[in-house]
Design a protein around this motif. Structure first.
Motif, short mmCIF file in Angstrom:
data_model
loop_
_atom_site.label_atom_id
_atom_site.label_comp_id
_atom_site.label_asym_id
_atom_site.label_seq_id
_atom_site.Cartn_x
_atom_site.Cartn_y
_atom_site.Cartn_z
N GLY A 94 -37.60 -35.65 -45.77
CA GLY A 94 -38.33 -35.60 -46.95
C GLY A 94 -37.47 -35.21 -48.35
N GLY A 143 -35.81 -39.04 -47.60
CA GLY A 143 -36.19 -38.79 -48.67
C GLY A 143 -36.96 -39.97 -49.39
N GLY A 168 -41.31 -31.95 -47.65
CA GLY A 168 -40.82 -32.76 -46.64
C GLY A 168 -41.15 -32.51 -45.26
#
Ligand SMILES: CC(C)(C)CCc1c(C(=O)O)[nH]c(=O)[nH]c1=O
Length: 309
Positions: free
Chosen positions: A218, A247, A64
């Protein structure tokens, strides 16, 4: 297939950008206008322009991202003026605000009222609070005070961007406050605050500000984002739409958030990593999943998550 409504705002596509990544300049906002995104959302604005924190302040990682940008933005007047430039894209333009004080937020909100090309305001409740106090959204009394002051003067569709909550009692306390106000939506979640990512070879933090502590986005945060979307979907009045962020990098991720109750989904870290083509990518993937499952619209499955038997 992917059309939706956030309160009374119609979106041809329920997928659009999260506030923060790639939405600070008019050029970036126009690129979002030209993309398949169903709306355009600006970087959180403060009263005056801000340079933000020293770099490195945003870093992508395999799972992420981590950031401590420090609210770099062109100032609220810039995003107000951008509204006329963005009207030609014929998709809702939403201005995010994160004033350094309640007075600043009220001043910015007042100036946005007359602009018909601003479809809604997203008030970032991770905005700074009084010194020595946690961020506004983690100070329930302050949140109630801010919302009461805001709705004493605001007549535009307005929602709040919320940080993640983790304690079930906090969801109930927050929902009890939010349900008192004529909110159009809540956007869940902001980055998970004050994570720490390390370069073990160089034995140093990835980002420079705050000794390396920063908001996570993320894959790190998807499960927490799903939980927050689901909790607020179940606890808030149905008139308050839940917008999911956290995410989402595929049609499957978007499907899962809608299954939890989201009316729309926002893309942040994945937009930073892959650019505005991500909206067409995720839209195509979500459409394919819906067709495979025999769903014609997101309302056919929105919120219908079952508990494992
Ligand atoms: C964290 C604040 C700087 C108070 C607000 C702006 C913000 C930032 C930022 O500008 O650092 N980064 C996030 O991941 N979320 C945010 O809401």
């Amino acid at each position: 297939m992917l059309q939706t409504k956030i309160a009374n705002i119609k979106l041809a596509n329920c997928i659009y950008n999260a506030s923060g990544p790639a939405c600070s300049s008019l050029e970036e906002l126009q690129a979002l206008g030209q993309s398949a995104a169903g709306a355009i959302l600006s970087k959180s604005a403060t009263l005056a322009p801000r340079a933000g924190n020293p770099a490195p302040r945003y870093v992508d990682t395999p799972w992420g991202s981590i950031n401590s940008m420090g609210l770099p933005n062109k100032g609220h007047a810039y995003y107000l003026a951008a509204a006329k430039e963005l009207a030609s894209f014929q998709k809702p333009y939403i201005v995010s605000l994160s004033g350094m004080s309640l007075a600043d937020n009220l001043k910015m909100i007042a100036e946005m009222q007359e602009e018909e090309n601003i479809a809604a305001i997203e008030l970032n409740l991770s905005c700074p609070n009084l010194p020595g106090k946690p961020q506004t959204a983690y100070d329930f009394e302050q949140t109630e005070k801010v919302l009461a002051a805001v709705f004493a003067q605001n007549n535009k569709p307005l929602g709040v961007k919320l940080p993640p909550y983790f304690d079930l009692l906090h969801f109930e306390q927050m929902a009890q406050i939010l349900n008192q106000f004529p909110l159009s939506f809540v956007s869940c979640i902001n980055s998970i605050g004050n994570g720490l990512v390390i370069d073990w070879e160089k034995e140093e933090t990835l980002i420079r500000p705050k000794d390396g502590f920063g908001g996570l986005g993320g894959d790190y945060i998807k499960a927490t984002a799903l939980a927050n979307v689901r909790q607020f979907y179940l606890l808030l009045r149905p008139e308050i739409s839940v917008v999911a962020v956290g995410g989402i990098k595929s049609g499957q991720d978007a499907f899962e958030h809608i299954l939890c109750g989201a009316k729309a989904v926002q893309i942040g870290t994945h937009l930073m990593k892959t650019g505005p083509s991500c909206f067409a990518q995720i839209s195509a993937e979500l459409t394919a999943i819906m067709q495979a499952k025999g769903y014609q619209s997101i309302e056919d499955f929105r919120g219908k998550l079952k508990t494992a038997a």
